[in-house]
Design an enzyme around this catalytic site. Structure first.
Site, mmCIF file in Angstrom:
data_model
loop_
_atom_site.group_PDB
_atom_site.id
_atom_site.type_symbol
_atom_site.label_atom_id
_atom_site.label_comp_id
_atom_site.label_asym_id
_atom_site.label_seq_id
_atom_site.Cartn_x
_atom_site.Cartn_y
_atom_site.Cartn_z
ATOM 1 N N GLY A 26 168.216 -42.580 -22.409
ATOM 2 C CA GLY A 26 167.387 -41.400 -22.218
ATOM 3 C C GLY A 26 167.235 -40.547 -23.462
ATOM 4 N N CYS A 50 176.469 -34.300 -21.380
ATOM 5 C CA CYS A 50 176.275 -34.213 -22.828
ATOM 6 C C CYS A 50 176.758 -32.881 -23.389
ATOM 7 C CB CYS A 50 174.800 -34.413 -23.174
ATOM 8 S SG CYS A 50 174.189 -36.044 -22.718
#
Length: 392
Positions: free
Chosen positions: A69, A325
């Site tokens: 992604g 993240c």
């Protein structure tokens, strides 16, 4: 063990593991080689792209394979910004994007691009009228995520795509990492030009993803090299992972409607259980159709989120705080801040994410564990922010 952090990453299907292993053993040729082993690998690669394309009702030549992604988002946003700069330098996104989108736009601002960050409602939803108000002659890109990775709010991408159809020079990018294989997705009929996906979010392998690129859209490549992936993404394709990704997507898309219904049932059970704990407050919209079926988010005002995560971990229950993240950071969630929460409450957000294979007894176990943890930690809360945890 109870794993409820599927929005961070998901376990591979057994069939996917077997497929990847078999391809690694038997089809190790470079798909760019002209000999038989290379041709066989190329056929597998194109077959996998065909499976992915079929799932999205697009053509195989519109699927660009990437490492995941993050790369897909970078390629889409930078690729458009650099290729179409002669048209203008105005870019539009939202205040609640994933770091792999948000940080790209921040970098482009440093390069002289003008970026508008659309606000969201208190439930985390972008308003079409806010987008309409900022589009101008210099606008070349609109990037809006499908499902928010923290709160789970579904963005009105169909309405945005329909509106942008009247602006053929504006490219529409959707980060669908948390939406694909969880909700219906039809890029062509929804007016999406670029769409990012990551395999490990739908029980495929890490290190594999793709970017749907509508025919006619041009991107400036980010990598110089051998010109693989139609010249857009150089580098030898990772055939085993791409084949595994295609298989995982096909399995995840099978009976999608019933899987969505199943997860909404689990979500309702979770919401009822969390609402019964006075110290907690649920984030997002009260309207079910505005929320993804596989994510529930809540706040424990006055308590740092990581403390709750580790307390549940001691009971072998695994959830998360925010985007994987950025979850290692101690700063409050920027998404919750954008929704209007004060900083102290934004530091207390917790995310549960799950699959259709979870059972009612799993949810009951989670709720019992959560109740125990809240009871244990409640006396330790910061009293100055407790009253700010609830919202109207």
């Amino acid at each position: 063990m109870l794993y409820m952090d599927y929005a961070a990453t998901s376990p591979l299907y057994e069939e996917v593991i077997e497929t990847i292993t078999e391809v690694m053993k038997s089809h190790y040729g470079n798909p760019s080689s002209i000999h038989r082993l290379g041709v066989e690998a190329e056929k597998l690669l194109q077959s996998a792209k065909g499976v992915i394309a079929s799932s999205l009702k697009v053509t195989a030549s519109e699927i660009i394979c990437t490492s995941g992604g993050t790369e897909s988002n970078n390629l889409a946003i930078k690729g458009v910004a650099y290729h179409y700069r002669h048209r203008g330098n105005h870019l539009i996104t939202t205040q609640i994007e994933h770091p792999s989108v948000k940080e790209v736009f921040a970098g482009l601002e440093q390069e002289g691009y003008r970026v508008t960050y659309l606000p969201v409602t208190k439930s985390g939803c972008v308003q079409l009228e806010d987008l309409q108000a900022v589009i101008c002659e210099d606008t070349i890109l609109v990037s809006v995520m499908y499902v928010n990775n923290e709160i789970g709010t579904i963005q009105p991408i169909q309405a945005i795509g329909q509106y942008l159809a009247d602006f053929p020079k504006i490219i529409f990018h959707v980060d669908a990492v948390q939406g694909i294989a969880k909700l219906p997705l039809d890029p062509k009929s929804w007016g999406i030009d670029l769409c990012s996906a990551s395999a490990h979010k739908f029980r495929g392998p890490k290190g594999a993803g793709f970017l749907y690129k509508r025919t006619g859209i041009q991107l400036k490549p980010l990598l110089a090299g051998g010109g693989q992936e139609y010249g857009v993404r150089s580098g030898t394709e990772n055939v085993p992972l791409i084949v595994g990704m295609a298989k995982a997507l096909r399995i995840s898309m099978d009976n999608l409607t019933s899987k969505i219904s199943r997860k909404h049932t689990l979500r309702r059970q979770l919401l009822a259980g969390i609402a019964a704990i006075p110290e907690l407050s649920i984030s997002g919209s009260v309207l079910e159709h505005e929320m993804a079926p596989h994510i529930v988010h809540f706040a424990f005002a006055g308590m740092k989120a990581e403390v709750v995560v580790h307390a549940l971990e001691q009971r072998e229950v695994y959830i998360s705080t925010k985007s994987a993240c950025s979850s290692g950071e101690s700063e409050p969630s920027e998404v919750m801040l954008a929704l209007g929460y004060p900083r102290e409450v934004a530091a207390s957000g917790l995310r549960i994410s799950y699959s259709d294979e979870h059972q009612e007894q799993d949810i009951a176990l989670f709720l019992r564990s959560l109740h125990e943890v809240v009871k244990e930690l409640a006396p330790m809360r910061n009293p100055s922010v407790i009253h700010r945890g609830k919202r109207n």
